[in-house]
Design a protein around this motif. Sequence first.
Motif, PDB file in Angstrom:
ATOM      1  N   PHE A  38      -9.278   2.163   3.697  1.00  0.00           N
ATOM      2  CA  PHE A  38      -8.320   3.264   3.731  1.00  0.00           C
ATOM      3  C   PHE A  38      -8.998   4.574   4.111  1.00  0.00           C
ATOM      4  O   PHE A  38     -10.076   4.892   3.612  1.00  0.00           O
ATOM      5  N   VAL A  79      -4.722   1.528  -4.150  1.00  0.00           N
ATOM      6  CA  VAL A  79      -4.696   1.607  -2.687  1.00  0.00           C
ATOM      7  C   VAL A  79      -6.022   1.114  -2.119  1.00  0.00           C
ATOM      8  O   VAL A  79      -6.050   0.327  -1.166  1.00  0.00           O
ATOM      9  N   ILE A 136      -6.276  -2.634  -2.361  1.00  0.00           N
ATOM     10  CA  ILE A 136      -5.455  -3.285  -1.342  1.00  0.00           C
ATOM     11  C   ILE A 136      -6.091  -3.140   0.033  1.00  0.00           C
ATOM     12  O   ILE A 136      -6.105  -4.079   0.829  1.00  0.00           O
ATOM     13  N   ASN A 137      -6.607  -1.940   0.314  1.00  0.00           N
ATOM     14  CA  ASN A 137      -7.151  -1.638   1.634  1.00  0.00           C
ATOM     15  C   ASN A 137      -8.477  -0.888   1.482  1.00  0.00           C
ATOM     16  O   ASN A 137      -8.486   0.345   1.489  1.00  0.00           O
ATOM     17  N   GLN A 146       0.800  -1.222   0.000  1.00  0.00           N
ATOM     18  CA  GLN A 146       0.000   0.000   0.000  1.00  0.00           C
ATOM     19  C   GLN A 146       0.838   1.279   0.000  1.00  0.00           C
ATOM     20  O   GLN A 146       0.546   2.191  -0.778  1.00  0.00           O
TER      21      GLN A 146
END
Length: 121
Positions: free
Chosen positions: A80, A73, A76-77, A47
């Motif tokens: 966030f 991003v 991935i998360n 990330q």
Amino acid sequence: MGPRAELDPFTPPLNLALKARSYTFLGEPENALALARSCTTVNPNLQPCFIQLAIAAKETGQEAEARSAADRVIEINPGFSISRQVQLVPFRRPEDASRFADLLRRAGFLNRSISQRKVRP
């Protein structure tokens, strides 16, 4: 950053992301962009690499690359958040934390919603 550094087993990819952030804060977004690109090549699931790529790309006018990195991003998360990211990154000076939050907003992280998130096949 040459291929030798990218393949160096003693230089973890996170170091590339940290160096990219440093270059951004020094006002050298082109150097930050090169390091962030290397970081994402070495580890496409880290990330911080994509956070720095989104910031550096935005700062150098690479709008499409910045959006793509911000999308990655979120892939991935999905949870966030700017506030959480600022809490995780240690800064000595409060103004640096504020600047980092501003860079994240400018890179496109502020207006992300679940409907905007892309799912990788």
